[in-house]
Scaffold this motif. Structure first.
Motif, PDB file in Angstrom:
ATOM      1  N   GLY A  45      -1.833   6.190  -8.351  1.00  0.00           N
ATOM      2  CA  GLY A  45      -2.740   7.258  -7.959  1.00  0.00           C
ATOM      3  C   GLY A  45      -2.223   8.557  -8.541  1.00  0.00           C
ATOM      4  N   ILE A  46      -3.062   9.286  -9.237  1.00  0.00           N
ATOM      5  CA  ILE A  46      -2.632  10.456 -10.009  1.00  0.00           C
ATOM      6  C   ILE A  46      -3.225  11.714  -9.395  1.00  0.00           C
ATOM      7  CG2 ILE A  46      -2.615  11.525 -12.295  1.00  0.00           C
ATOM      8  CD1 ILE A  46      -3.161   8.674 -13.432  1.00  0.00           C
ATOM      9  N   GLY A  85      -3.020   6.049  -1.657  1.00  0.00           N
ATOM     10  CA  GLY A  85      -1.590   6.233  -1.468  1.00  0.00           C
ATOM     11  C   GLY A  85      -1.135   7.605  -1.918  1.00  0.00           C
ATOM     12  N   ALA A  86      -1.686   8.075  -3.030  1.00  0.00           N
ATOM     13  CA  ALA A  86      -1.358   9.422  -3.504  1.00  0.00           C
ATOM     14  C   ALA A  86      -1.808  10.478  -2.508  1.00  0.00           C
ATOM     15  CB  ALA A  86      -1.996   9.665  -4.870  1.00  0.00           C
ATOM     16  N   VAL A 104       0.755   3.917   4.967  1.00  0.00           N
ATOM     17  CA  VAL A 104       0.232   4.678   3.837  1.00  0.00           C
ATOM     18  C   VAL A 104      -1.239   4.390   3.569  1.00  0.00           C
ATOM     19  CG1 VAL A 104       0.966   2.985   2.087  1.00  0.00           C
ATOM     20  CG2 VAL A 104       0.745   5.420   1.477  1.00  0.00           C
ATOM     21  N   GLY A 105      -1.670   3.143   3.704  1.00  0.00           N
ATOM     22  CA  GLY A 105      -3.056   2.795   3.388  1.00  0.00           C
ATOM     23  C   GLY A 105      -4.050   3.416   4.343  1.00  0.00           C
ATOM     24  N   VAL A 106      -3.778   3.326   5.650  1.00  0.00           N
ATOM     25  CA  VAL A 106      -4.728   3.879   6.615  1.00  0.00           C
ATOM     26  C   VAL A 106      -4.686   5.402   6.618  1.00  0.00           C
ATOM     27  CG1 VAL A 106      -4.843   1.836   8.068  1.00  0.00           C
ATOM     28  CG2 VAL A 106      -3.060   3.545   8.500  1.00  0.00           C
ATOM     29  N   LEU A 107      -3.512   5.987   6.370  1.00  0.00           N
ATOM     30  CA  LEU A 107      -3.441   7.445   6.286  1.00  0.00           C
ATOM     31  C   LEU A 107      -4.193   7.963   5.065  1.00  0.00           C
ATOM     32  CD1 LEU A 107       0.242   8.224   7.333  1.00  0.00           C
ATOM     33  CD2 LEU A 107      -1.845   8.680   8.622  1.00  0.00           C
ATOM     34  N   GLY A 108      -4.099   7.237   3.959  1.00  0.00           N
ATOM     35  CA  GLY A 108      -4.856   7.632   2.776  1.00  0.00           C
ATOM     36  C   GLY A 108      -6.353   7.536   3.001  1.00  0.00           C
TER      37      GLY A 108
END
Length: 458
Positions: A232-233, A204-205, A385-389
Motif C-alpha cells: 500500500g503506497i 494496511g497503509a 491492521v485489517g479491520v483498522l484499515g
C-alpha cells in the motif's frame, strides 16, 4: 493526532456547499480532540455565531455532545467542551484473508465493540464467503445488541487487486474463482448495507499511518508479506492506487528474471521466493545442506515462526527470506523515497531476525539519498491492521460531502444512538485518526484540497 476531513472545492462555492465544508472541518477538529466553541471558531476562522449554528445542528443530529467544562485555572466562566459522539453510528469492518475472515463492529473512532474471527478458505468462492460474512454479522448484532439500522457502512479488505472505478476484483492470483467479482454490489445486496472494498495492503497503509507507530507520516509504504505479497503506497498523505487500482503489486515484480515461476506466472517474482507457501520448501532445502535443527521434518510455517530467534534452521530461513524481501524494498525506496517502509503480514511475525535481514539487503542496494532518512520497521498493529484499515476507509468516506448525509441519517435514525458498548481494545482518544488525506470513494473523483497539513499529536 488530527484527522483532516476531505471535501472538494468547486468554484464558486454556494452557501450550502460552504456550510458543508465548515461542518466537515469542525467534525475533523473534534475527531482530533475535545474543543470548546471558542476554539472551533478560532481554528475555523468563523464568527462565534456561525460556529454556534453548526454546533447546534450537530448537537441536534446526535453527532456531537457537551462533556463538561474546561479546567484551565482561569477566573470567570469556563468554556463548555464538545466531543464527537463516537457511538452515533456503527461501522462494520471485514478483513478477508486467504485462510481467515474477521469481522469487527466498530464505533466512529474505530474502536472494536464486537469481533469474530473464523478460519475460511477464500478459494471456496464468493457465494460461500458472503454467506459466512452474513452469519458473522448476525452473531455480532446479537452480541453487541446494536440495531442493524445503526450501521452506516461495511468496509472490506481483500487479498487481491481491486479496480477502483468499478469495485471489481481483477484476476487475483491468490483468489481463484473471484475474477471480475463485484464485491461491493453482491455483498451489499446480501447484507443490505453500502459496501466499500479495497486491497488489503492499501488498507494496511491507512491503518499504520493512522494508528500505528508511524501515525501522521504522509509518505509511507506498507508491505504485507503473507500468502501473497502486496504494498500500500501512501504519498503526500494520499493512497496511490494507479489508473485502475493496481499499484503496489510488489509481489509480482521479478527480483531474478531467471528464477522460479510464482503464482502470477512471472519468473523470479518476489512471491516465488518469499511468500508463505514457499517458506517450508526453503526450510527443506536448507536442512538438506546439513544445518542443525530441532524442528520436525518437515517443518511447518508455524514451527519456523515460533523458533525464528533460536533455531539455526529457522534463523537461516528468515535471513534468506528477509534478504529477498529487502531486494524489493530497495526498489520501493529508490522509486518513492518514503519516510517509512512498514512490513506486516504473517511472515512479519518472524520478528527481528527477519527485519534485520530486510534492512541489510535493502540499505545496501539503495541510493544514500533514499535510504538515509527512511525507517524500515515491522508493523505494530498485528491482527488489528485489517479491520483498522477498513475502519479508516469508512471514516474517510463519511467525512466528505457525499458521505455526510449518510452520517446524519444514521445518527438521527430511530431516535437513539448506538448503545454505549464498552470497547474491547483502546480508549476513545487513542482511536482518533490523525491527519491523512486519503479518501476512499467507490467512484473516481477529482483531486481534493484540504485546509490543514498532516501533523502528529503529542
Amino acid at each position: 493526532m488530527r484527522f483532516v476531513a476531505m471535501c472538494s472545492a468547486p468554484a464558486p462555492l454556494d452557501q450550502a456547499a460552504i456550510r458543508v465544508r465548515h461542518t466537515l472541518m469542525l467534525l475533523a477538529l473534534l475527531w482530533d480532540a475535545d474543543r470548546a466553541r471558542v476554539d472551533l471558531a478560532h481554528e475555523l476562522r468563523l464568527s462565534r455565531s456561525a460556529t454556534g449554528n453548526i454546533v447546534n445542528e450537530l448537537l441536534a443530529a446526535g453527532l456531537v455532545q457537551e462533556v463538561g467544562q474546561r479546567e484551565d485555572g482561569s477566573v470567570g466562566r469556563r468554556a463548555t467542551l464538545l466531543r464527537l459522539k463516537a457511538c452515533a453510528a456503527a461501522l462494520l469492518a471485514v478483513d478477508l484473508g486467504a485462510s481467515h475472515a474477521r469481522m469487527d463492529l466498530l464505533d466512529l473512532r474505530c474502536r472494536t465493540l464486537g469481533t469474530r474471527t473464523v478460519a475460511h478458505d477464500i478459494t471456496r468462492g464468493p457465494g460461500a464467503t458472503y454467506s459466512l460474512l452474513a452469519g458473522l454479522l448476525e452473531q455480532l448484532l446479537l452480541e453487541t445488541r446494536i440495531d442493524r439500522s445503526q450501521i452506516a457502512l461495511l468496509g472490506i479488505g481483500v487479498p487481491g487487486p481491486v479496480d477502483h472505478d468499478t469495485g471489481c476484483v481483477v484476476q487475483p492470483p491468490n483468489m481463484p474463482g473471484w475474477d471480475s467479482e463485484n464485491i461491493a454490489a453482491e455483498l451489499g445486496r446480501l447484507v443490505a448495507l453500502p459496501v466499500l472494498v479495497d486491497n488489503d495492503a492499501n488498507l494496511g497503509a491507512l491503518a499504520e499511518s493512522r494508528f500505528g507507530a508511524h501515525a501522521g507520516l504522509s509518505d509511507l509504504i506498507y508491505i504485507k508479506v503473507a500468502t501473497g505479497i502486496g504494498a500500500g503506497i501512501l504519498l503526500g498523505g494520499q493512497l496511490h492506487r494507479g489508473v485502475r487500482g493496481g499499484a503496489g503489486e510488489i509481489g509480482h515484480i521479478s527480483i531474478n528474471e531467471q528464477g522460479p515461476v510464482g503464482r502470477s506466472g512471472n519468473p523470479g517474482s518476489l512471491e516465488s521466493y518469499a511468500a508463505a507457501q514457499v517458506v517450508p520448501a526453503l526450510a527443506a532445502q536448507l536442512r538438506a545442506t546439513g544445518l542443525q535443527t530441532r524442528l520436525p521434518d518437515p517443518a511447518s510455517l508455524q514451527d519456523l515462526l515460533t523458533h525464528a530467534a533460536h533455531d539455526p534452521l529457522a534463523r537461516a530461513v528468515w535471513e534468506t527470506t528477509g534478504h529477498h524481501v529487502g531486494v524489493a524494498v530497495s526498489t520501493v525506496l529508490n522509486l518513492f523515497n518514503p519516510q517509512a517502509v512498514v512490513i506486516g503480514g504473517r511472515l512479519a511475525l518472524a520478528g527481528e531476525v527477519f527485519l534485520d535481514a530486510v534492512r541489510a539487503s535493502a540499505v545496501g542496494r539503495t541510493m544514500h539519498i533514499n535510504a538515509a532518512r527512511a525507517h524500515i520497521a515491522l508493523g505494530t498493529l498485528g491482527a488489528e491492521v485489517g479491520v483498522l484499515g477498513a475502519g479508516a476507509m469508512m471514516v474517510d468516506h463519511l467525512l466528505t460531502p457525499r458521505g455526510l448525509p449518510l452520517l446524519y441519517s444514521i445518527a438521527r435514525r430511530a431516535g437513539q444512538p448506538v448503545a454505549e458498548a464498552t470497547p474491547l481494545a483502546q480508549d476513545a482518544a487513542s482511536r482518533a485518526p490523525p491527519a491523512v488525506s486519503a479518501v476512499y470513494t467507490p467512484h473516481p473523483s477529482p483531486p481534493r484540497s484540504h485546509p490543514y497539513s498532516p501533523r502528529r499529536n503529542t
